[in-house]
Every structure is written in structure tokens, then in C-alpha cells.
Design a protein around this motif. Structure first.
Motif, PDB file in Angstrom:
ATOM      1  N   TYR A   1       0.799  -1.224   0.000  1.00  0.00           N
ATOM      2  CA  TYR A   1       0.000   0.000   0.000  1.00  0.00           C
ATOM      3  C   TYR A   1       0.832   1.274   0.000  1.00  0.00           C
ATOM      4  CZ  TYR A   1       0.197  -2.591   4.310  1.00  0.00           C
ATOM      5  OH  TYR A   1       0.571  -3.432   5.284  1.00  0.00           O
TER       6      TYR A   1
ATOM      7  N   ASN B   1      -5.521   1.419   4.851  1.00  0.00           N
ATOM      8  CA  ASN B   1      -5.242   0.128   4.213  1.00  0.00           C
ATOM      9  C   ASN B   1      -6.167  -0.987   4.700  1.00  0.00           C
ATOM     10  OD1 ASN B   1      -4.176  -0.346   6.766  1.00  0.00           O
ATOM     11  ND2 ASN B   1      -2.113   0.217   6.127  1.00  0.00           N
TER      12      ASN B   1
ATOM     13  N   GLY C   1     -12.550  -5.550  14.454  1.00  0.00           N
ATOM     14  CA  GLY C   1     -12.565  -4.114  14.169  1.00  0.00           C
ATOM     15  C   GLY C   1     -12.720  -3.903  12.673  1.00  0.00           C
ATOM     16  N   LYS C   2     -12.004  -2.888  12.165  1.00  0.00           N
ATOM     17  CA  LYS C   2     -12.188  -2.529  10.752  1.00  0.00           C
ATOM     18  C   LYS C   2     -11.720  -3.656   9.829  1.00  0.00           C
ATOM     19  CE  LYS C   2     -10.182   1.496  11.593  1.00  0.00           C
ATOM     20  NZ  LYS C   2     -10.369   1.550  13.059  1.00  0.00           N
ATOM     21  N   VAL C   3     -10.499  -4.131  10.031  1.00  0.00           N
ATOM     22  CA  VAL C   3      -9.989  -5.180   9.138  1.00  0.00           C
ATOM     23  C   VAL C   3     -10.731  -6.494   9.406  1.00  0.00           C
ATOM     24  CG1 VAL C   3      -7.968  -6.483   8.382  1.00  0.00           C
ATOM     25  CG2 VAL C   3      -7.700  -4.082   9.036  1.00  0.00           C
TER      26      VAL C   3
ATOM     27  N   ASP D   1     -13.671 -10.539  20.430  1.00  0.00           N
ATOM     28  CA  ASP D   1     -13.248  -9.147  20.589  1.00  0.00           C
ATOM     29  C   ASP D   1     -13.950  -8.603  21.828  1.00  0.00           C
ATOM     30  OD1 ASP D   1     -13.013  -6.339  20.493  1.00  0.00           O
ATOM     31  OD2 ASP D   1     -12.788  -6.365  18.310  1.00  0.00           O
TER      32      ASP D   1
ATOM     33  N   TYR E   1     -14.273  -5.833  23.008  1.00  0.00           N
ATOM     34  CA  TYR E   1     -14.857  -4.493  22.915  1.00  0.00           C
ATOM     35  C   TYR E   1     -15.851  -4.349  21.759  1.00  0.00           C
ATOM     36  CZ  TYR E   1     -10.606  -4.034  25.624  1.00  0.00           C
ATOM     37  OH  TYR E   1      -9.619  -4.243  26.544  1.00  0.00           O
TER      38      TYR E   1
ATOM     39  N   HIS F   1      -6.569 -10.083  13.947  1.00  0.00           N
ATOM     40  CA  HIS F   1      -6.718  -8.664  13.572  1.00  0.00           C
ATOM     41  C   HIS F   1      -6.790  -7.745  14.779  1.00  0.00           C
ATOM     42  CE1 HIS F   1      -7.064  -9.972   9.498  1.00  0.00           C
ATOM     43  NE2 HIS F   1      -7.983 -10.848   9.869  1.00  0.00           N
TER      44      HIS F   1
ATOM     45  N   PRO G   1      -4.950  -5.216  17.662  1.00  0.00           N
ATOM     46  CA  PRO G   1      -3.726  -4.399  17.689  1.00  0.00           C
ATOM     47  C   PRO G   1      -2.704  -5.040  18.627  1.00  0.00           C
ATOM     48  CG  PRO G   1      -5.423  -3.414  19.072  1.00  0.00           C
ATOM     49  CD  PRO G   1      -6.055  -4.622  18.441  1.00  0.00           C
TER      50      PRO G   1
ATOM     51  N   VAL H   1      -2.265 -11.265   9.949  1.00  0.00           N
ATOM     52  CA  VAL H   1      -2.043 -10.035   9.176  1.00  0.00           C
ATOM     53  C   VAL H   1      -2.064  -8.855  10.151  1.00  0.00           C
ATOM     54  CG1 VAL H   1      -2.874  -8.697   7.175  1.00  0.00           C
ATOM     55  CG2 VAL H   1      -3.186 -11.127   7.200  1.00  0.00           C
TER      56      VAL H   1
ATOM     57  N   ASP I   1       2.058 -12.609   7.619  1.00  0.00           N
ATOM     58  CA  ASP I   1       2.389 -11.403   6.858  1.00  0.00           C
ATOM     59  C   ASP I   1       3.253 -10.469   7.695  1.00  0.00           C
ATOM     60  OD1 ASP I   1       2.077  -9.418   4.731  1.00  0.00           O
ATOM     61  OD2 ASP I   1       0.796  -8.354   6.153  1.00  0.00           O
TER      62      ASP I   1
HETATM   63  N1  LIG Z   1      -0.507  -6.388   7.895  1.00  0.00           N
HETATM   64  C1  LIG Z   1      -0.727  -5.126   7.696  1.00  0.00           C
HETATM   65  O1  LIG Z   1      -0.107  -4.560   6.868  1.00  0.00           O
HETATM   66  C2  LIG Z   1      -1.765  -4.397   8.492  1.00  0.00           C
HETATM   67  C3  LIG Z   1      -2.608  -3.445   7.889  1.00  0.00           C
HETATM   68  C4  LIG Z   1      -3.546  -2.785   8.686  1.00  0.00           C
HETATM   69  C5  LIG Z   1      -3.610  -3.061  10.050  1.00  0.00           C
HETATM   70  N2  LIG Z   1      -2.754  -3.964  10.588  1.00  0.00           N
HETATM   71  C6  LIG Z   1      -2.817  -4.315  12.011  1.00  0.00           C
HETATM   72  O2  LIG Z   1      -4.121  -4.744  12.291  1.00  0.00           O
HETATM   73  C7  LIG Z   1      -4.564  -4.138  13.469  1.00  0.00           C
HETATM   74  C8  LIG Z   1      -6.063  -3.971  13.386  1.00  0.00           C
HETATM   75  O3  LIG Z   1      -6.386  -2.981  12.438  1.00  0.00           O
HETATM   76  P1  LIG Z   1      -7.870  -2.385  12.383  1.00  0.00           P
HETATM   77  O4  LIG Z   1      -7.843  -1.269  11.431  1.00  0.00           O
HETATM   78  O5  LIG Z   1      -8.839  -3.481  12.174  1.00  0.00           O
HETATM   79  O6  LIG Z   1      -8.005  -1.808  13.859  1.00  0.00           O
HETATM   80  P2  LIG Z   1      -9.321  -1.626  14.688  1.00  0.00           P
HETATM   81  O7  LIG Z   1      -8.964  -0.776  15.853  1.00  0.00           O
HETATM   82  O8  LIG Z   1     -10.448  -1.206  13.809  1.00  0.00           O
HETATM   83  O9  LIG Z   1      -9.655  -3.112  15.208  1.00  0.00           O
HETATM   84  C9  LIG Z   1      -8.930  -3.775  16.189  1.00  0.00           C
HETATM   85  C10 LIG Z   1      -9.924  -4.560  17.026  1.00  0.00           C
HETATM   86  O10 LIG Z   1      -9.200  -5.379  17.947  1.00  0.00           O
HETATM   87  C11 LIG Z   1      -9.959  -5.419  19.131  1.00  0.00           C
HETATM   88  N3  LIG Z   1      -9.186  -5.884  20.265  1.00  0.00           N
HETATM   89  C12 LIG Z   1      -8.462  -5.163  21.173  1.00  0.00           C
HETATM   90  N4  LIG Z   1      -7.955  -5.987  22.106  1.00  0.00           N
HETATM   91  C13 LIG Z   1      -8.346  -7.241  21.777  1.00  0.00           C
HETATM   92  C14 LIG Z   1      -8.132  -8.511  22.350  1.00  0.00           C
HETATM   93  N5  LIG Z   1      -7.435  -8.669  23.484  1.00  0.00           N
HETATM   94  N6  LIG Z   1      -8.672  -9.595  21.739  1.00  0.00           N
HETATM   95  C15 LIG Z   1      -9.401  -9.457  20.615  1.00  0.00           C
HETATM   96  N7  LIG Z   1      -9.645  -8.275  20.025  1.00  0.00           N
HETATM   97  C16 LIG Z   1      -9.124  -7.178  20.601  1.00  0.00           C
HETATM   98  C17 LIG Z   1     -10.500  -4.003  19.287  1.00  0.00           C
HETATM   99  O11 LIG Z   1     -11.625  -3.982  20.144  1.00  0.00           O
HETATM  100  C18 LIG Z   1     -10.853  -3.652  17.863  1.00  0.00           C
HETATM  101  O12 LIG Z   1     -12.199  -3.934  17.561  1.00  0.00           O
HETATM  102  C19 LIG Z   1      -3.790  -2.820  13.579  1.00  0.00           C
HETATM  103  O13 LIG Z   1      -3.618  -2.415  14.907  1.00  0.00           O
HETATM  104  C20 LIG Z   1      -2.485  -3.149  12.920  1.00  0.00           C
HETATM  105  O14 LIG Z   1      -1.548  -3.551  13.891  1.00  0.00           O
HETATM  106  C21 LIG Z   1      -1.847  -4.632   9.843  1.00  0.00           C
END
Ligand SMILES: NC(=O)c1ccc[n+]([C@@H]2O[C@H](COP(=O)([O-])OP(=O)(O)OC[C@H]3O[C@@H](n4cnc5c(N)ncnc54)[C@H](O)[C@@H]3O)[C@@H](O)[C@H]2O)c1
Ligand SMILES: O=C(O)[C@H](O)COP(=O)(O)O
Length: 334
Positions: free
Chosen positions: A12, A149, A201-203, A222, A224, A253, A255, A281, A307
């Protein structure tokens, strides 16, 4: 025999601003860049450059159009591959710092800036490489590009899910090796299997939506996440242990935080459904690599696709997972 697939596909940010990558649209990227500029404008009147312009230090590769936009408002210093000492030196004359995932924005960086750093922009999602506690203490804003991304990461998760189920990487290597091993590489079906999305979450929710389209039952862990959102997507929220017991495939997915660090450890792999397949990922640090290696060896985990790594690029020699491929792994182009 347990299988392990590794990817270091970076799909990306470098080309993103030019609109040539997997981001939802070049417009979304431009908005992301504008968001950075908006924050900089708001937070930095009276910057450190002559004429009061803010100085923005960029320590990782970003798209040129984004940098050009920043130059309209700020003095931009691009300094790649800095050592920690060099970063601590450069930061002294910066009002803002823009990083991706490789730059470790530690307490020492905020100490060296001595209150002069007003904003850290993370060109990407995860902020695990920024010491948020130190940023708060020093009154420094930390902003990210939370959706930049999402789709790229979700698509890559699904790509790894399919590749893992159907032995795509192994079949490719086999053909390239001049072999014809169709009987050995049949793989497993995804339809009617259970995907456990860890972090809804989002991903994670984008992965869930796509996996439902493949005919999978999707559960999610999750702590939350909203029940309503999950229900609307046909996803059942479950406890960590329930997810471990029920998932045929796991897609990570969450953080990387102190609470999720090495969440997939020996304890988790002891409870995981035998022969499960794991896709990561998210961040390397959410899996204990030694524990995963043991789980692959014992057959508790049938296969894993990674990844992300705790250290990137990972050191091959002595690595519990990549070390298995030491003779064939060529990191010359990493
Ligand atoms: N491989 C890549 O290139 C790539 C790309 C984007 C994001 N990411 C990683 O993916 C992560 C998630 O991205 P996102 O945009 O979905 O973030 P997001 O904040 O939308 O989603 C993360 C989710 O994880 C949940 N969470 C927190 N603690 C948790 C736990 N103990 N058990 C289960 N779930 C828990 C949160 O409640 C949240 O809903 C990012 O923090 C980043 O590290 C990696
Ligand atoms: O958190 C993220 O946005 C992804 O991991 C991408 O980060 P990177 O491209 O800076 O490694």
C-alpha cells in the motif's frame, strides 16, 4: 506435515499517493494526506523553520504527492534509515514526525525533543511503534490513518486464507521445482468450516464479510466489539477459549498492546482445535513464535500464514519459524 507460508508483501503506502496500489481509491489517500496537513496547521503555528514554518521530519518512504502537499505548508525533511541516535538528534529541530511501522518512536525520542515535538503522524494504522504514554506526558498528539489500508489488509488476509487452505504457495514451489504433485496438494475446503476472527474491528469485520461469501461460519472474539454490529454481519461473538475450541481457521486482527502481546502462546495452542490453520495479518508480536513452532511440530496447528513479524525484516538465522527455510530464504531484496 505442518506447513508455514510467509509473506512480506508490502502493498500500500509507497505507491499509495500515486493511486497505484491496493488502497480503496487515490481520493481516500489524498484525504489521508490532507488530514495530516490539517493537524499540522492546527497544531503548529510558530514552527521551528525560518519564517515560523513547521518542520516535518519524515523517516520512512511515503508517496511523493503526499510529501508535495506537506511542502505547501511546512519545511519537509526526509531522512530514511536513521539509527536511534540519529533520530534523537534530528528530532530536536522537528515540530512533527511522520513514520510508518519501522521507526520506533520511543520515550527517548520524546525526551530528546524536550517538548518541541507537537505531533507524530503514523502513515498507517498500528501505533504500537509509538510510546503513547510518553507522547501524552510530553503533550504530543499522535494521529494515524485508520482506514488507509483496511481493504488491502482484509484482501490480503483472505488471500492467505485461500492460499493456506489450498496449498497455493506449495503448489507453485512444486511446479517451479519441476514436480507434478497434485495428489499431495489437494488441501482442505473452506465451505462450512468455522473462521475465528480475532479482533472484530475494521480489518476483522471486512475479513468476516468476505469469509461469509466463501460459505464459512464466522465467529469472532473481541472484548470491545458490539453485539449488534456482529449480529448484523451474521457473526457470533465468543470468548477467547470458545474461539480456540471452535475455529478451523484463525485470522488475527487485534492491535499489538500489552494485553494482546503473545496472546497466541503455548497455553492458547494447547486449547486450539487440533489441526487449525492460523493467519496473521495483524502484528508479529501477538504470536509467540517459539510456541507456534512447537504447535506446528506437534500438529496442534496444521499450517500458518504470516504477513507480519515481531522484528521486520526478521533475522533468518536462529528464527524458530523462518530458520526452517534458512537455506532457501533469500532476503536480498527485503
Ligand atoms: N498487515 C498489515 O499490513 C496491516 C494493515 C492494517 C492493520 N494492521 C494491524 O491490524 C490491526 C487492526 O487494524 P484495524 O484497522 O482493524 O483496527 P481496529 O482498531 O479497527 O480493530 C482492532 C480490534 O481489535 C480489538 N481488540 C483489542 N484488544 C483485543 C483482544 N485482546 N482480543 C481481541 N480483540 C481485541 C478491538 O476492540 C478492535 O475492535 C492494527 O492495529 C495493525 O496492527 C496490519
Ligand atoms: O499498521 C499498518 O498500517 C500496517 O501494518 C502497515 O504498516 P507499514 O506499511 O508501515 O508496515
Amino acid at each position: 506435515m505442518a506447513e508455514l507460508a510467509l509473506t512480506v508483501i508490502k502493498y500500500y503506502l509507497p505507491e499509495a499517493a500515486a493511486g497505484t496500489d491496493g488502497c480503496p481509491s487515490s481520493q481516500a489517500r489524498a484525504i489521508t494526506n490532507k488530514r495530516f496537513i490539517t493537524v499540522n496547521r492546527g497544531a503548529m503555528s510558530g514552527g521551528k523553520a525560518p519564517g515560523g514554518k513547521p518542520v516535518v521530519l519524515i523517516t520512512e518512504k511515503l508517496g511523493d504527492p503526499g510529501i508535495e502537499m506537506l511542502k505547501e505548508t511546512a519545511e519537509v525533511v526526509v531522512a530514511l534509515n536513521l539509527t536511534p541516535d540519529q533520530l534523537n538528534e534530528q528530532i530536536k529541530r522537528a515540530d512533527a514526525l511522520i513514520v510508518r511501522s519501522a521507526t520506533k518512536v520511543t520515550r527517548a525520542v520524546f525526551e530528546a525533543a524536550n517538548g518541541g515535538l507537537k505531533v507524530v503522524g503514523r502513515a498507517g494504522v498500528g501505533v504500537d511503534n509509538v510510546d503513547l504514554g510518553a507522547a501524552t506526558e510530553y503533550g504530543c498528539l499522535v494521529v494515524n490513518a485508520p482506514t488507509a489500508n483496511t481493504v488491502a489488509a482484509a484482501e490480503h488476509g483472505i488471500a492467505l486464507l485461500c492460499a493456506l487452505a489450498r496449498n497455493v504457495a506449495q503448489a507453485d514451489a512444486s511446479m517451479r521445482g519441476g514436480k507434478w504433485e497434485r495428489g499431495k496438494l489437494v488441501g482442505v475446503s473452506m465451505v462450512d468450516k468455522t473462521l475465528a476472527v480475532m479482533g472484530f474491528g475494521k480489518v476483522g469485520s471486512e475479513v468476516a464479510r468476505r469469509a461469509r461469501g466463501l460459505g464459512m461460519t464466522v465467529i469472532a472474539h473481541d472484548p470491545y466489539a458490539s453485539e449488534d454490529k456482529a449480529r448484523a454481519q451474521g457473526v457470533q461473538l465468543v470468548s477467547f477459549d470458545d474461539a480456540l475450541a471452535r475455529g478451523d481457521f484463525f485470522s488475527l486482527h487485534m492491535p499489538l498492546t500489552p494485553g494482546t502481546k503473545k496472546m497466541f502462546n503455548d497455553d492458547a495452542f494447547a486449547k486450539i482445535k487440533k489441526g487449525a490453520r492460523v493467519i496473521n495479518v495483524a502484528r508479529g508480536g501477538v504470536i509467540d513464535d517459539d510456541a507456534l513452532a512447537r504447535a506446528l511440530d506437534s500438529g496442534a496447528v496444521a499450517a500458518a500464514a504470516l504477513d507480519v513479524f515481531e522484528e521486520e525484516p526478521p533475522k533468518v538465522e536462529g528464527h524458530p519459524l523462518i530458520g526452517r527455510f534458512a537455506e532457501t530464504f533469500d532476503c536480498a531484496n527485503c
